[in-house]
Every structure is written in C-alpha cells, then in structure tokens.
Design an enzyme around this catalytic site. Structure first.
Site, mmCIF file in Angstrom:
data_model
loop_
_atom_site.group_PDB
_atom_site.id
_atom_site.type_symbol
_atom_site.label_atom_id
_atom_site.label_comp_id
_atom_site.label_asym_id
_atom_site.label_seq_id
_atom_site.Cartn_x
_atom_site.Cartn_y
_atom_site.Cartn_z
ATOM 1 N N GLU A 49 -56.689 65.048 -53.021
ATOM 2 C CA GLU A 49 -57.657 66.096 -52.709
ATOM 3 C C GLU A 49 -57.053 67.491 -52.849
ATOM 4 O OE1 GLU A 49 -55.889 64.812 -48.697
ATOM 5 O OE2 GLU A 49 -56.358 63.939 -50.650
ATOM 6 N N GLY B 119 -47.632 57.561 -53.531
ATOM 7 C CA GLY B 119 -47.695 58.541 -52.455
ATOM 8 C C GLY B 119 -46.669 58.249 -51.375
ATOM 9 N N GLY B 120 -47.014 58.600 -50.142
ATOM 10 C CA GLY B 120 -46.079 58.496 -49.039
ATOM 11 C C GLY B 120 -45.960 57.094 -48.460
ATOM 12 N N THR C 191 -48.716 56.021 -45.705
ATOM 13 C CA THR C 191 -50.015 55.700 -46.285
ATOM 14 C C THR C 191 -49.949 54.412 -47.100
ATOM 15 O OG1 THR C 191 -50.566 58.047 -46.404
ATOM 16 C CG2 THR C 191 -51.877 56.553 -47.753
ATOM 17 N N GLY C 192 -48.873 54.244 -47.865
ATOM 18 C CA GLY C 192 -48.729 53.028 -48.655
ATOM 19 C C GLY C 192 -48.653 51.781 -47.800
ATOM 20 N N GLU D 13 -45.951 52.836 -55.120
ATOM 21 C CA GLU D 13 -44.721 53.594 -55.355
ATOM 22 C C GLU D 13 -44.659 54.666 -54.290
ATOM 23 O OE1 GLU D 13 -42.652 56.563 -56.038
ATOM 24 O OE2 GLU D 13 -43.371 56.831 -58.087
ATOM 25 N N CYS E 109 -40.799 62.745 -56.929
ATOM 26 C CA CYS E 109 -40.383 61.550 -56.188
ATOM 27 C C CYS E 109 -38.972 61.111 -56.560
ATOM 28 C CB CYS E 109 -41.370 60.414 -56.409
ATOM 29 S SG CYS E 109 -41.559 59.921 -58.143
ATOM 30 N N GLU F 173 -37.209 61.705 -46.958
ATOM 31 C CA GLU F 173 -37.631 62.340 -48.197
ATOM 32 C C GLU F 173 -38.221 63.714 -47.874
ATOM 33 O OE1 GLU F 173 -40.027 61.088 -52.218
ATOM 34 O OE2 GLU F 173 -40.989 60.653 -50.296
#
Length: 513
Positions: A194, A244-245, A248-249, A266, A300, A402
């Site tokens: 978004e 993504g993070g 969330t993954g 990933e 990343c 990260e």
C-alpha cells in the site's frame, strides 16, 4: 531541488495510472466502499497522489474472479507457445514505456532514477526468461521396464495464486511472481504494498494491453492488515507467494495452513559481507559501500554486517567512513543523487531507534546516525545519512535484527573458523558475501555459509535463471530459475498401459467358475 509538485501532477495524469485502480475480471473499477489512500513522495514528505484502496469485499471479488476464470479452464489450456508469446509482448511494452515506468517508480519509492531504470530492465529480463523456460519445460518420460507402459510426469498450473509484494522493489518483486504464474497457466490476484503501488498499477495496464485475458490477472491494493483475511484465509486460493517481513510471513503461513494452502515466503535477511586481509582492496571498499547503502539500505539482501579480518579492520573502516561521508543523498530525480531517501516517516523513526540502541549497547558510531546536514535537501524528505557502527557483536540489536536502512555494523575476526561462525550467527539466511584471493578458502567459505545466495568476490548481483530464496527465518520456497516456475505448478504422474490384461492377483476359486 526538483519541482516535485509538477512531478506529482505528471503521475496523477499518467495514462498508465488512470483514475480507477482496482482491476477485477478485466475491468478497472473503484472500491466498493469508496476507500482511498494518499501516497507520499519520500523526497519531500508531500502528498504525491491519491489512489483507490480495496475493501475486503473487493479482495474477495478478485479471488472469486481468479477462481472462476481458472475453473473455466480456457487459460490453463492455452498452448504454451501462446503463453510465451504473451510474456514477450509484455516485455516489449516494458521497453516501450521504460522512461515513464522508471519515473513513476522513483517518485513512489524515492530511489534514484538510474536504479529504477535498472529495475525495469530486470523486469523485462524476467518475462523473457520465463517465456523461454516454459517452452522447454517438457514432460518427463520414466522407464518402468515394461514396453507396454508409458509413464509420464507432467506439469500443470497450481490454480489461483495470491501474490503479495513489498514496498522497496515494487515492480521487480511482483514480476518475479506474475511472470512464472502466467507462464504456468495460473490465475492470480496481485497485491502491491500500500506504500508503493503505482508502478504495479501501471504494469497491470500494460498486461491488459498485451492481451492478458479477463480474470487471469486481478489487482487490489490496500493494507495487508485489512485485506489479509480475504486473500490468505480463503479456501479458493491454491498458492500464496509473499515477500516481506518475518512477522507478517509467519502469520500468513499459519493462516494458510488451515486450508492446506501452499505458501512460499521470502522474509528478508541479515546478510554478512566477510572480508579477508588478502582481498582486493579497491573492490572491497567499493562493494561493501554499494552492498549496504544502495537504495539507502532498503534491500532484503543488503550487506549490513561487515565481518572483517582484524589486521585490516581499522584501515578498511576508516576508508569506508571517509567514502560514506561523500555519498550524495538527494531527490531520486536529481541526476546528481547517488542514493535517495527512506520510504516513509515510519522507516525514518525506525532508523533513529536503531541508532539509539546501538549507542546504548556500546557500539562505536563512526559516521551518520541522523539526518544529513545539508541545506539543499527538502526539509520534509525522509533522508537518513549513511551510518557506520564499529566494534559490534552479535548480541546487539543492530547486528541481530534486520534494520532495513543505511546502517553498517562492523565485527572482527582473526581466523577462518571465526569468520564462518560469525557469518552463520544469525536466524536469517538469505545472502552473504566473501572476499578473498585464496580460491580454496573462498570455496570452503561459500560451501560453509548457510545462506541461499553467496557471492564470492562480488556482491548483490542475480540472474533470472538462478533461484533466489533463503535458509532459516529468511523463508521457504524459491523465486526465479526453474524452481521459481515449479512453485506455480502441480506435478502429476500419468501411467498409461497400452496393452491392458488381467493381473490375476485374486484367482477365481473352483466354486466361482
């Protein structure tokens, strides 16, 4: 400074953006609840444009369109040659509209225009690669020792795919998903971040122009928190690809497990860049800097952990600090800029928090640590100076987590065994780099490092023909390469007996005759 107001107007009026931003069943439409989101130009902090934002009902409608289209069977039955031709038409349109797409990407993400141009070239390469690969992705015949039996292993499209991309490389990352999905014969719902959806909106319009059939590629945008239930907790979805993070993954994987939905994620990395004393000096300095500060560290696979042999550590760090202070930050549309701002205020706040943490934990701040002291930068822009921390160790947050920004940490070693142990001292395992002139040692290191991509005397490069993904908490599954196509396919074994006969396993008894 660049005239961002004029630049923003150009984006708003671009035919590649249009005035409706959801694409469902081959139609551009506005959200069912009228939702919108203002996008911010990272170089100024000002509103760039306003886009439609999907509701959960819109997301469910997009999945439903993909499901109905796949179940109708026309796209999945389309000959491979026609699918490959479609991918090549998309690649041709990317070449045609490269300048406009690059400008849109820079305005949305803040990265320099030359980086955006490279991204568009890479997207083109990905589509051409999968067009060629799918044409040779042949069935396999298995010899079962019986000349009457034809045993074949065939590949079929997995079905309806939900493709969720991050904000740092919006178009490149979504292309890694859309290209193999189209090549395989799947239908899909694409959801860009978004924060940076503009280039994906523009790209879907190119796909429509290229002739992607209605319902095959659907587009929604909006926050993951709002749309995740409709997209990932949905029995009509066969496969989810997420970049993504970690948090969330993990949630997506847990949610999808209820439906036994296949998931590939990933989830980033904390990537070591290991430099031995015998490494080439100039290329080491150059690539350590590029590896961590390109796109202001919002990559990343950034080489955020410099692990350097003690005997050269002081001189190498001194030179890195000198050159980091010369990096020209600025508006990505300014040709003089070599790196741009962070993507958002939230990302800027995150960097400030990590700097405070590093100082509190005893790391030595050698340069950066805050906003660059420059009058020519827009005061509302999300600029953060290239930052180097020396004397770090793996117990520090800035080393373990990260950071996803322009922060380099420095750790030291004296033996090869220590270097390897430090390189593997992370819960992530996405990428790593090794620099040495000793070929045997280089091979030992690249074999011992538990990371999905390892560069030897280089850093950051990839090819569409080689798999990309990570070990450990960097995720599972792979993108790119033949495996990247296989993620979107089911494998079926077909056993064909050309001379059927009774096996007589259960022989008739005398009474049954």
């Amino acid at each position: 400074m660049t005239d961002i107001t004029a630049a923003g107007a150009a984006v708003t009026s671009s035919p590649l953006i249009g005035d409706a931003h959801l694409y469902i069943s081959g139609e551009w439409r506005h959200p069912s609840d009228g939702g919108t989101r203002a996008l911010v130009n990272p170089a100024t902090g000002h509103t760039l444009t306003v886009v439609d934002e999907a509701s959960p009902d819109d997301a469910r409608a997009a999945v439903g369109a993909a499901r109905a289209t796949f179940d109708a069977g026309e796209w999945s039955a389309t000959p491979v040659s026609e699918r490959a031709a479609l991918l090549r038409r998309i690649a041709d349109l990317l070449v045609r509209d490269k300048a406009e797409l690059s400008r849109i990407e820079t305005l949305d993400t803040g990265k320099t225009l030359v980086e955006s141009e490279i991204d568009i070239d890479d997207v083109e390469s990905v589509f051409r690669y999968y067009a060629s690969l799918v044409e040779v992705d042949a069935d396999r015949v298995v010899d079962v020792g019986n000349p009457a039996v034809i045993s074949r292993v065939v590949h079929e499209p997995i079905g309806v795919c939900v493709l969720i991309a991050p904000w740092n490389y919006p178009l490149l990352q979504i292309s890694w998903k859309i290209a193999p999905a189209l090549a395989a014969g799947c239908t899909m719902v694409a959801k860009p971040s978004e924060v940076t959806p503009l280039s994906t909106i523009a790209f879907v319009r190119l796909c429509e122009e290229a002739g992607v059939p209605p319902g095959v590629l659907n587009l929604v945008q909006g926050s993951g928190a709002r749309l995740s239930g409709a997209l990932t907790d949905n029995p009509d979805v066969d496969f989810i690809s997420f970049t993504g993070g970690l948090a969330t993954g993990t949630t997506i994987s847990e949610t999808a497990a209820k439906h036994v939905t296949k998931v590939a994620v990933e989830l980033g990395g904390k990537n070591p860049h290991i430099v031995f004393a015998d490494a080439d000096w100039e290329s080491s300095v150059d690539q350590v800097l590029t590896g961590v500060f390109l796109h202001s560290g919002q990559v990343c696979s950034s080489g955020t952990r410099l692990i350097v042999e003690e005997s050269i550590a002081d001189s190498l760090v001194d030179e890195l600090v000198r050159r980091a202070n010369q990096i020209r930050m600025g508006d990505g549309l300014d040709p003089a800029s070599t790196t741009g701002p962070l993507v958002s205020q939230a990302q800027l706040n995150k960097m400030a928090d990590y700097v405070a943490s590093g100082i509190a934990e005893g790391a030595v701040l050698r340069c950066g640590g805050g906003r660059p002291d420059r009058d020519d930068l827009h005061p509302g822009g999300y600029f953060f100076a290239p930052t180097i921390f020396d004397r770090c160790n793996s117990s520090m947050r800035i080393v373990a987590e990260e950071t996803f920004g322009p922060i380099l940490t420095v750790e030291r070693f004296t033996t090869e065994a220590q270097a390897l142990a430090l390189g593997n001292d992370t819960t992530y395992g996405l990428a790593a780099g090794v620099r040495t002139s000793d070929a045997a040692r280089g091979e030992r290191m690249v074999r011992g490092l538990q990371h999905g991509t390892v560069w030897l005397n280089d850093f950051g490069y990839y090819t569409p023909a080689a798999e990309w993904g990570g070990y450990g908490k960097s995720g599972n599954g792979r993108e790119l390469g033949p495996t990247g196509l296989a993620e979107y396919q089911e494998t079926k074994h077909i056993w064909h007996n050309t001379a059927p006969s009774a096996s007589r396993w259960f022989t008739e008894t005398e009474d049954e005759r």
